[in-house]
Structures are given as structure tokens and as C-alpha cells.
Design an enzyme around this catalytic site. Structure first.
Site, PDB file in Angstrom:
ATOM      1  N   ARG A   7       0.841  -1.195   0.000  1.00  0.00           N
ATOM      2  CA  ARG A   7       0.000   0.000   0.000  1.00  0.00           C
ATOM      3  C   ARG A   7       0.874   1.242   0.000  1.00  0.00           C
ATOM      4  O   ARG A   7       1.804   1.360   0.803  1.00  0.00           O
ATOM      5  CB  ARG A   7      -0.873  -0.006   1.247  1.00  0.00           C
ATOM      6  N   ASP A  41     -14.024  -1.859   5.862  1.00  0.00           N
ATOM      7  CA  ASP A  41     -13.106  -0.898   6.481  1.00  0.00           C
ATOM      8  C   ASP A  41     -13.071  -1.016   8.008  1.00  0.00           C
ATOM      9  O   ASP A  41     -12.543  -0.142   8.697  1.00  0.00           O
ATOM     10  CB  ASP A  41     -13.397   0.546   6.072  1.00  0.00           C
ATOM     11  N   ASN A  86     -10.090   6.482  12.599  1.00  0.00           N
ATOM     12  CA  ASN A  86     -10.256   7.944  12.446  1.00  0.00           C
ATOM     13  C   ASN A  86     -11.690   8.403  12.293  1.00  0.00           C
ATOM     14  O   ASN A  86     -11.921   9.505  11.806  1.00  0.00           O
ATOM     15  CB  ASN A  86      -9.466   8.469  11.238  1.00  0.00           C
TER      16      ASN A  86
HETATM   17  C1  0GY Z   1      -8.866   3.499   5.824  1.00  0.00           C
HETATM   18  C2  0GY Z   1      -8.771   4.871   6.166  1.00  0.00           C
HETATM   19  C3  0GY Z   1      -8.003   5.611   6.976  1.00  0.00           C
HETATM   20  C4  0GY Z   1      -6.826   5.230   7.625  1.00  0.00           C
HETATM   21  C5  0GY Z   1      -5.961   4.347   7.180  1.00  0.00           C
HETATM   22  O1  0GY Z   1      -3.858   3.438   7.044  1.00  0.00           O
HETATM   23  C6  0GY Z   1      -4.610   4.150   7.694  1.00  0.00           C
HETATM   24  O2  0GY Z   1      -4.264   4.701   8.727  1.00  0.00           O
HETATM   25  O3  0GY Z   1      -6.269   3.575   6.150  1.00  0.00           O
HETATM   26  C7  0GY Z   1      -8.419   7.008   7.099  1.00  0.00           C
HETATM   27  O4  0GY Z   1      -8.142   7.626   8.135  1.00  0.00           O
HETATM   28  O5  0GY Z   1      -9.031   7.546   6.154  1.00  0.00           O
HETATM   29  O6  0GY Z   1      -8.723   3.163   4.660  1.00  0.00           O
HETATM   30  O7  0GY Z   1      -9.135   2.648   6.640  1.00  0.00           O
END
Ligand code: 0GY
Length: 302
Positions: free
Chosen positions: A128, A254, A259
Site C-alpha cells: 500500500r 473498512d 479515524n
Molecule cells: C482506511 C482509512 C483511513 C486510515 C488508514 O492506514 C490508515 O491509517 O487507512 C483514514 O483515516 O481515512 O482506509 O481505513
């Protein structure tokens, strides 16, 4: 004296929903939740020093319970930024999954070939690249391209996470990537803008003109202004992508929804959005079974 938790979740965070509703929609047999995370537990798998947030612990056992409760069979576990490039929590979950989970890791250019091989053996099938500024300090593009060239021979793909307003600047870099590229959450469109307006048109152009691009039609809870349970303002965007590119879409919960600060989605409601965005059984079969199997369990696809 009470034990002090190793890490304290951020004060403005919501923990994941403790008892989601049972969805009315029943996914087809073999359905894959193709975007979810495991967090910690922090006393076993510490959060990264460079993280921008500290989540609630969301261990693999909770993810398996949710998978079964929602009617899914498998998971794709995506490395989240709070664990940095330390993939131990994801690898632990993959190894405990009995083959029912595959993963997406985060690596730096310092990763060795042996480490890549070990991730592959554990079930990792992609890396990623995250471009969301509130989540990460940007990595130099030459490092990302170097990583892309190193993972390509493994047959892995690249997952990219960015917000719609960044796409014009990132477009040429993205189309230079040499593998399948999976876009998280439809490139996070602003759903107050028209689905046939110029901003989303750039994303659909990317999908149309570059057939190595796939999209996750996930995260209505992040994109919606109207909110739960229907997330009706996100549905036209996701449905447009599913109907236009039915063989290159994935869906995920998800969970545990990092967040989220205003509402924590009920995962049962999220599952009930699926028939709105993929209105036929044939589209649902591709979205939830055929496409994720092709990408993550290709050895099972004849
Ligand atoms: C998601 C979204 C978030 C966070 C992350 O890697 C991450 O910290 O993916 C987000 O805060 O939008 O895709 O789960």
C-alpha cells in the site's frame, strides 16, 4: 494497581461498533471483505513511533467474529498507517486465518528479498502506498517506484490511498506504476459534487483508460454527508463505478473504521448498502466473490 494500557486510544476517536445489526442482505457464498484492518493489540504488536494516530486495539479474533456474523467467508487485511512498515500484526492474523485471509503490507526500500518472500509466504499479495497527508509523511516517488519494481515479480499489486483533490497532481505517477493498482474508496470523491462532474470524471477516466486500475467501492461512512443508515449520497458514485467496471471492483467494511470521529458505522448497515451499489446478483457475485478471488486467491480460479 490497575494495569496501564500500553497505548491509549486518541481521545477524539470512537471505538468500533460493539454490536452491529444483522444485515438484511445475505452475501453470496464465498464473499470476501476486501478492505479491513487489524490493530495491535498494542502490548503485543506496538503501534509505530511515527504514527499520526493511536487506534483502539482491534485484534484478529474480533475480525473473524465480524466476518462470520455479517455472512462473509474471507478477509483482505490492509496494513494501516498506525503500524507503519511493521507488518507483524497483519502477518500474525494471516497465519492464524487458516487460509481465509490475505494481506496488503507496507514496506520501505530497505526491505530485503527474504522479508518480501516471508510476507508472500504468509499471504501478502500487495503493498500500500498512502498519499493522505494527515496519515503519513510522503515517501519519495523514486522509493515507491523502486518498491513497485521489486514486488512486481512476486505477482503482487499496489494499493493506493489518496483524496480526490490530489488526483490531478498524482495522475501521471499513478499511471506509471507497473502492476495492477487498486484505489481505496474510489479515490475519496467529494460526494457533494455531481457524479458526472469534472472531479469524478478524472477518476472514471483513470479507470477507463488504464485497465490495470481497480477500485474499492468502500467507505460510504467516510464520504457521506447524509450519513447512516443509507449513505444515499455515496450510492450513485459507487454504483456508477460498479456498473462501469464490474470486473475491477472490490468491496470492504473498512472495519474497525480508523479515524471516525463523528459517527461509528454499524457494519450491518454497511452490508445493506451493497445491493444499492451492485443491484443484480451477477454484479454482487463479481464484486464480492469473483474479483477478490482473482486478485487474492488466483490459484483457486481456473
Ligand atoms: C482506511 C482509512 C483511513 C486510515 C488508514 O492506514 C490508515 O491509517 O487507512 C483514514 O483515516 O481515512 O482506509 O481505513
Amino acid at each position: 494497581m490497575a494495569d496501564k494500557p500500553a497505548f491509549q486510544m486518541d481521545a477524539d476517536w470512537l471505538p468500533f461498533h460493539p454490536n452491529p445489526s444483522k444485515p438484511a442482505y445475505v452475501p453470496p457464498p464465498g464473499a470476501v471483505d476486501a478492505h479491513c484492518h487489524v490493530f495491535g493489540p498494542g502490548d503485543v504488536f506496538p503501534y509505530a513511533p511515527e504514527r499520526k494516530y493511536t487506534p483502539c486495539d482491534a485484534p484478529k479474533e474480533k475480525l473473524w467474529a465480524l466476518r462470520d456474523y455479517l455472512g462473509f467467508s474471507r478477509n483482505v487485511i490492509v496494513q494501516a498507517t498506525c503500524h507503519g512498515a511493521d507488518n507483524r500484526a497483519v502477518v500474525d492474523a494471516l497465519q492464524a486465518s487458516g487460509g481465509r485471509a490475505r494481506g496488503v503490507a507496507t514496506v520501505r526500500r530497505s526491505v530485503t528479498d527474504e522479508e518480501l518472500q516471508a510476507l508472500d509466504a504468509a499471504g501478502v499479495r500487495g503493498v500500500r502506498f498512502n498519499f493522505v497527508k494527515r496519515l503519513v509523511d510522503a515517501l519519495p516517488r523514486d522509493e515507491l517506484l523502486e518498491i513497485a519494481q521489486r514486488i512486481k515479480p512476486l505477482g503482487w499489486h499496489i494499493v493506493i490511498y489518496f483524496e480526490a483533490q490530489e488526483l490531478p497532481e498524482l495522475y501521471d505517477f499513478f499511471t506509471s506504476l507497473p502492476t495492477v493498482v487498486v484505489v481505496d474508496h474510489m479515490g475519496r470523491p467529494d460526494v457533494t459534487k455531481p457524479v458526472d462532474g469534472p472531479e469524478f470524471a478524472l477518476f472514471t477516466k483513470l479507470m477507463r483508460e488504464h485497465t490495470n486500475f481497480w477500485s474499492k467501492v468502500s467507505c460510504p461512512e467516510r464520504l457521506s454527508k447524509l450519513g447512516p443508515p443509507a449513505y444515499g449520497d455515496v450510492v450513485p458514485f459507487a454504483r456508477h463505478i460498479v456498473e462501469s467496471f464490474p470486473d475491477r471492483v472490490l468491496w470492504g467494511t473498512d472495519w474497525p473504521h480508523p479515524n471516525m470521529k463523528t459517527h461509528m458505522p454499524d457494519d450491518g448497515h454497511l452490508v445493506d448498502v451493497i445491493p444499492q451499489i451492485a443491484p443484480t446478483a451477477a454484479l454482487q457475485q463479481k464484486l464480492l466473490v469473483d474479483n477478490p478471488l482473482r486478485l487474492y486467491w488466483p490459484e483457486e480460479v481456473r
